[in-house]
Design a protein around this motif. Structure first.
Motif, PDB file in Angstrom:
ATOM      1  N   ARG A 176      13.630  73.685 -40.846  1.00 30.99           N
ATOM      2  CA  ARG A 176      13.974  72.296 -41.335  1.00 30.99           C
ATOM      3  C   ARG A 176      14.397  71.409 -39.840  1.00 30.99           C
ATOM      4  O   ARG A 176      15.101  72.264 -39.126  1.00 30.99           O
ATOM      5  N   VAL A 177      13.913  70.391 -39.630  1.00 29.75           N
ATOM      6  CA  VAL A 177      14.683  69.628 -38.416  1.00 29.75           C
ATOM      7  C   VAL A 177      15.688  68.644 -39.063  1.00 29.75           C
ATOM      8  O   VAL A 177      15.281  67.888 -40.103  1.00 29.75           O
ATOM      9  N   THR A 178      16.906  68.600 -38.805  1.00 32.14           N
ATOM     10  CA  THR A 178      17.803  67.680 -39.344  1.00 32.14           C
ATOM     11  C   THR A 178      17.839  66.324 -38.556  1.00 32.14           C
ATOM     12  O   THR A 178      17.728  66.229 -37.482  1.00 32.14           O
ATOM     13  N   HIS A 179      18.413  65.435 -39.097  1.00 26.31           N
ATOM     14  CA  HIS A 179      18.581  64.238 -38.583  1.00 26.31           C
ATOM     15  C   HIS A 179      19.685  63.989 -37.528  1.00 26.31           C
ATOM     16  O   HIS A 179      19.985  63.308 -36.740  1.00 26.31           O
ATOM     17  N   GLU A 180      20.570  65.272 -37.669  1.00 28.10           N
ATOM     18  CA  GLU A 180      21.596  65.526 -36.536  1.00 28.10           C
ATOM     19  C   GLU A 180      21.071  66.060 -35.488  1.00 28.10           C
ATOM     20  O   GLU A 180      21.964  66.686 -34.684  1.00 28.10           O
ATOM     21  N   GLN A 181      19.869  66.406 -35.441  1.00 31.19           N
ATOM     22  CA  GLN A 181      19.092  66.961 -34.402  1.00 31.19           C
ATOM     23  C   GLN A 181      19.485  68.355 -34.070  1.00 31.19           C
ATOM     24  O   GLN A 181      19.550  69.009 -33.007  1.00 31.19           O
ATOM     25  N   ASN A 182      19.561  69.064 -35.386  1.00 32.38           N
ATOM     26  CA  ASN A 182      19.543  70.648 -35.168  1.00 32.38           C
ATOM     27  C   ASN A 182      18.372  71.157 -36.333  1.00 32.38           C
ATOM     28  O   ASN A 182      17.630  70.423 -36.606  1.00 32.38           O
ATOM     29  N   ILE A 183      18.431  72.327 -36.095  1.00 33.43           N
ATOM     30  CA  ILE A 183      17.133  73.155 -37.145  1.00 33.43           C
ATOM     31  C   ILE A 183      17.942  73.846 -38.092  1.00 33.43           C
ATOM     32  O   ILE A 183      18.857  74.515 -37.905  1.00 33.43           O
ATOM     33  N   VAL A 184      17.166  74.013 -39.138  1.00 34.40           N
ATOM     34  CA  VAL A 184      17.698  74.669 -40.354  1.00 34.40           C
ATOM     35  C   VAL A 184      16.710  75.771 -40.653  1.00 34.40           C
ATOM     36  O   VAL A 184      15.615  75.626 -40.901  1.00 34.40           O
ATOM     37  N   LEU A 185      17.191  77.109 -40.806  1.00 40.59           N
ATOM     38  CA  LEU A 185      16.536  78.046 -41.528  1.00 40.59           C
ATOM     39  C   LEU A 185      16.858  78.211 -42.832  1.00 40.59           C
ATOM     40  O   LEU A 185      18.190  78.502 -43.329  1.00 40.59           O
ATOM     41  N   PRO A 186      16.198  77.819 -43.911  1.00 39.54           N
ATOM     42  CA  PRO A 186      16.584  77.476 -45.179  1.00 39.54           C
ATOM     43  C   PRO A 186      16.972  78.863 -46.100  1.00 39.54           C
ATOM     44  O   PRO A 186      17.667  78.913 -46.905  1.00 39.54           O
ATOM     45  N   HIS A 187      16.268  79.905 -45.784  1.00 40.72           N
ATOM     46  CA  HIS A 187      16.145  80.711 -46.786  1.00 40.72           C
ATOM     47  C   HIS A 187      16.406  82.159 -46.279  1.00 40.72           C
ATOM     48  O   HIS A 187      15.599  83.067 -46.163  1.00 40.72           O
ATOM     49  N   VAL A 188      17.757  82.482 -45.661  1.00 37.63           N
ATOM     50  CA  VAL A 188      18.275  83.605 -45.184  1.00 37.63           C
ATOM     51  C   VAL A 188      19.044  84.491 -46.058  1.00 37.63           C
ATOM     52  O   VAL A 188      20.100  84.011 -46.617  1.00 37.63           O
ATOM     53  N   ALA A 189      18.403  85.736 -46.168  1.00 39.47           N
ATOM     54  CA  ALA A 189      19.021  86.930 -47.118  1.00 39.47           C
ATOM     55  C   ALA A 189      20.482  87.092 -46.379  1.00 39.47           C
ATOM     56  O   ALA A 189      20.362  87.317 -45.012  1.00 39.47           O
ATOM     57  N   LEU A 190      21.595  87.235 -47.093  1.00 38.26           N
ATOM     58  CA  LEU A 190      22.895  87.812 -46.373  1.00 38.26           C
ATOM     59  C   LEU A 190      22.712  89.096 -45.607  1.00 38.26           C
ATOM     60  O   LEU A 190      22.994  89.160 -44.533  1.00 38.26           O
ATOM     61  N   ALA A 191      21.884  89.899 -46.216  1.00 37.86           N
ATOM     62  CA  ALA A 191      21.333  91.070 -45.544  1.00 37.86           C
ATOM     63  C   ALA A 191      20.555  90.876 -43.840  1.00 37.86           C
ATOM     64  O   ALA A 191      20.639  91.833 -43.257  1.00 37.86           O
ATOM     65  N   GLY A 192      20.129  89.798 -43.757  1.00 34.94           N
ATOM     66  CA  GLY A 192      19.514  89.363 -42.640  1.00 34.94           C
ATOM     67  C   GLY A 192      20.283  88.610 -41.703  1.00 34.94           C
ATOM     68  O   GLY A 192      19.779  88.188 -40.659  1.00 34.94           O
ATOM     69  N   LEU A 193      21.168  88.040 -42.075  1.00 34.77           N
ATOM     70  CA  LEU A 193      21.899  87.060 -41.241  1.00 34.77           C
ATOM     71  C   LEU A 193      22.405  87.558 -39.830  1.00 34.77           C
ATOM     72  O   LEU A 193      22.247  86.737 -39.013  1.00 34.77           O
ATOM     73  N   TYR A 194      22.815  88.811 -39.909  1.00 35.88           N
ATOM     74  CA  TYR A 194      23.436  89.240 -38.701  1.00 35.88           C
ATOM     75  C   TYR A 194      22.216  89.429 -37.907  1.00 35.88           C
ATOM     76  O   TYR A 194      22.347  89.063 -36.326  1.00 35.88           O
ATOM     77  N   LYS A 195      21.084  89.778 -38.060  1.00 34.38           N
ATOM     78  CA  LYS A 195      19.982  89.994 -37.215  1.00 34.38           C
ATOM     79  C   LYS A 195      19.558  88.558 -36.643  1.00 34.38           C
ATOM     80  O   LYS A 195      19.311  88.265 -35.712  1.00 34.38           O
ATOM     81  N   VAL A 196      19.609  87.451 -37.544  1.00 36.85           N
ATOM     82  CA  VAL A 196      19.302  86.068 -37.204  1.00 36.85           C
ATOM     83  C   VAL A 196      20.253  85.645 -36.162  1.00 36.85           C
ATOM     84  O   VAL A 196      19.931  85.275 -35.201  1.00 36.85           O
ATOM     85  N   PHE A 197      21.565  86.058 -36.456  1.00 36.57           N
ATOM     86  CA  PHE A 197      22.596  85.611 -35.522  1.00 36.57           C
ATOM     87  C   PHE A 197      22.423  86.175 -34.244  1.00 36.57           C
ATOM     88  O   PHE A 197      22.503  85.261 -33.051  1.00 36.57           O
ATOM     89  N   PHE A 247      26.613  93.069 -44.177  1.00 39.30           N
ATOM     90  CA  PHE A 247      27.018  91.699 -43.955  1.00 39.30           C
ATOM     91  C   PHE A 247      28.366  91.648 -43.768  1.00 39.30           C
ATOM     92  O   PHE A 247      28.934  91.219 -42.976  1.00 39.30           O
ATOM     93  N   GLU A 248      29.009  92.342 -44.849  1.00 43.85           N
ATOM     94  CA  GLU A 248      30.563  92.319 -44.870  1.00 43.85           C
ATOM     95  C   GLU A 248      31.240  92.877 -43.732  1.00 43.85           C
ATOM     96  O   GLU A 248      32.212  92.297 -43.240  1.00 43.85           O
TER      97      GLU A 248
END
Lengths: 553, 104
Positions: A372-393, A308-309
């Motif tokens: 999660r759906v936010t009231h600002e009309q975005n989506i949240v993925l609530p539980h992403v490990a640092l190690a998985g963040l780049y893949k998610v991105f 991740f770093e």
């Protein structure tokens, strides 16, 4: 996540069957539109400018990968391949055919979803913090309270035909991410001096044509008293609320006209009178519900991750996105991710079926199958490990979901406006798109910093313009769209309502108007750290008004 | 003072599809240029009565009059709202089409 018990499943299935019969009777003519309309609204079905619109409930914005996939399937099979996530953390389909709606509702029921009470003068979806259960600054997961309220308010015989719709929000964190003060009833989960957890109850907030911020009704309500107290508060509203005038029917008007002291007196008297034990949620039922919201079993992770770093150093786009779109997670080695549904020039809150599937897959692989759906009309993925963040991105980038703009000038809330809505008086979406294109440069967005623009296409304020740092209200002036600007609104814990700058502007002028406001802010701010809102609160309206209305020298 | 009469057509939404339709010479039509135009109050009253039949027959929902101007005899709504409704779509690309638009 909450799972339906047998009763829930039976109830939703029975409701779909009932509505199927009602649709059939409408199509064969044995129900008139006047008879049918309240029935379809009870099931979330509106008739808009070009088509029917089906609003599907996503209780407190929490949704599973499986459910998100079903929304994608519905979008493709019965709609036009996309859906629109709303400021009540729900989703709307814009083009269903009446005869298909029962099949859509059956499909929803198969994944424990429905459209009940997403319309009508009843208690609507209780909204909450999109970082519920994740945020380090929260006292407890507010969704337990939301679910208790959902079960109590679903088909509540006394509150199914209120004078007007009724909206409740719950937040348990120090930072208010749920716009609590703009709700009919707002609940902050707090701790009192004795260390007990309970509710600070607000009442009488709302937007629309008469915006008001909620007032404090009770500084501390013991948890066990939640439902009896809500019942007392709703009953006083239901008894006194105006049914003669739709525009005066919300609880905010009642509280304003009675005065908060008198309203409180009546609520407390009713609360003292009623049989609280008969109404309160049984402790074992609350425990049963709470168990569904136990934190997911996340593998233990180190606080740092070398890959991740490395990615942060080698990919500046990733670093910018991490800085802007991820949040601290209470579990070590994890982050919560905001997926922006506001790409430059996009339609705020819209997602295609393909994007929904990408989100569902990423959530399944990297976020305990939860979104999660936010009231600002975005989506949240609530539980992403640092190690998985780049893949998610990278996964998000492949689907056009990587805009690094959460909370920035292009993270615009916009109602559907005149492109879809039968009530709208002006377009909202193309205005949002034009502003978004004007401020497309990510460096410029970062330079401007936190700035919320919210756009409503009519006085009903579905785009929350009253609480935008910059609010835009589209109105009809003799058949032509005109846009009024408000400044200084805010939806957080220190909520405020925006003040109008002056005369409105033509459709084409709006992006330039926003640019002049932003330029003036950049001149005025005391340092790079002073946000637009802080600057406005320090200097007031006048310098901004000058920027808009004084002829250039 | 009574409002001066404006040339009018009658709009509604199709019961099954929900899409915008206009009262034509023989039937409800999707293209506003095919709509029957009322040039005076008496004609408007006659069209309103015919439109109401469509509602009673459960073909359409929510009949109302729309002010139009005529170009070469073809009606087009006066207000922005009705122009958008008559165009039968959003004014911007949406859904999968918008995705391509944004990416381009």
């Amino acid at each position: 996540m909450y799972r339906y018990d047998e009763f829930d499943a039976r109830f939703v299935k029975a409701r779909v069957a009932e509505f199927r019969d009602q649709v059939e009777r409408r199509l064969t003519g044995s129900l008139t539109e006047d008879e049918f309309k309240p029935l379809r609204l009870m099931n979330g079905l509106y008739l808009q400018l070009h088509a029917y619109m089906l609003r599907v409930a996503i209780p407190y914005g929490t949704i599973s990968s499986r459910q998100m996939r079903m929304l994608a399937e519905i979008a493709e099979r019965w709609d036009r391949g996309y859906g629109h996530f709303t400021t009540r953390q729900n989703i709307q389909f814009n083009w269903p055919k009446l005869r298909d709606v029962p099949d859509i509702l059956d499909a929803l029921a198969s994944v424990e979803m429905h459209a009940i009470q997403t319309s009508g003068n009843c208690i609507r979806n209780t909204t909450s913090d999109p970082l519920a259960g994740v945020a380090p600054d929260e006292i407890e997961d507010p969704r337990v309270t939301c679910e208790v309220i959902r079960q109590w308010s679903s088909l509540h015989p006394e509150f199914t035909f209120l004078g007007r719709k009724f909206k409740i929000a719950v937040s348990a964190a120090e930072e208010d991410r749920a716009a609590v003060a703009t709700h009919d009833i707002g609940l902050y989960i707090v701790r009192n001096d004795a260390g007990e957890v309970g509710y600070r109850v607000l009442v009488g907030g709302g937007q629309g044509r008469t915006p008001m911020l909620a007032r404090e009704l009770r500084a501390f309500l013991p948890k066990a008293d939640l439902l009896p107290y809500l019942e007392a508060a709703l009953r006083i509203y239901n008894l006194h609320g105006r049914r003669d005038n739709k525009f005066k029917a919300r609880i905010k008007i009642l509280v304003h006209e009675l005065g908060i002291e008198e309203y409180r007196r009546q609520v407390e008297a009713e609360f003292a009178r009623i049989d609280r034990d008969a109404i309160a949620a049984p402790a074992e039922e609350v425990s049963r519900i709470a168990a569904y919201f136990a934190p997911p079993d996340l593998p233990v992770r180190p606080a740092e991750d070398a890959a991740f770093e490395r990615a942060l150093k080698t990919d500046p786009a990733f670093a910018a996105w991490v800085a802007q779109n991820t949040h601290d997670h209470r579990a070590q080695g994890y982050r919560a991710v905001t997926v922006s549904l506001k790409p430059v020039g996009g339609v705020p809150g819209d997602a295609t079926a393909e994007q929904m599937r990408v989100l569902a897959d990423l959530a399944e692989r990297h976020s305990a199958s939860e979104l999660r759906v936010t009231h600002e009309q975005n989506i949240v993925l609530p539980h992403v490990a640092l190690a998985g963040l780049y893949k998610v991105f990278r996964g998000l980038a492949g689907a056009g979901l990587d805009a690094p703009n959460r909370g920035l000038v292009t993270d615009i809330i916009a109602c559907p406006g005149l492109d879809y809505c039968a009530l709208a008086t002006a377009r909202s979406i193309p205005v949002a798109q034009a502003i978004s294109r004007r401020f497309a440069d990510p460096r410029r967005q970062a330079e401007i910093g936190p700035l919320s623009i919210k756009i409503s296409g009519c006085i009903n304020a579905c785009g929350h313009h009253h609480v935008g740092h910059i609010g835009i209200l589209g109105i009809d002036k003799a058949g032509v769209e005109s846009y009024q600007i408000t400044l200084g609104g805010h939806a957080g814990a220190d909520a405020s309502l925006g003040e109008r700058t002056g005369p409105g502007f033509a459709y084409e002028e709006v992006p330039g108007v926003i640019e002049r406001l932003v330029e003036r802010y950049l001149e005025l701010r005391s340092s790079r750290r002073e946000t637009f809102l802080q600057t406005y609160r320090r200097v007031g309206m006048e310098p901004f008004r000058e920027a808009l209305y004084e002829p250039a020298l | 003072m009574a409002k001066a009469f404006t040339t009018t057509v009658f709009a509604a939404n199709d019961l099954i599809g929900g899409d915008s339709v206009y009262l034509g010479a023989d039937a409800w039509v999707r293209d506003i240029s095919m709509a029957e135009v009322a040039g005076d109050p008496a004609e408007a009253e006659a069209l309103a009565a015919r439109a109401a039949l469509g509602e009673r027959a459960n073909i359409v929902v929510g009949v109302y009059a729309v002010d139009v101007s005529l170009a070469d005899g073809t009606p087009w709504p006066v207000t922005r709202r009705e122009q958008i409704k008559a165009s039968r779509s959003t004014t911007i690309p949406v859904g999968p089409a918008a995705r391509l638009d944004v990416a381009a």
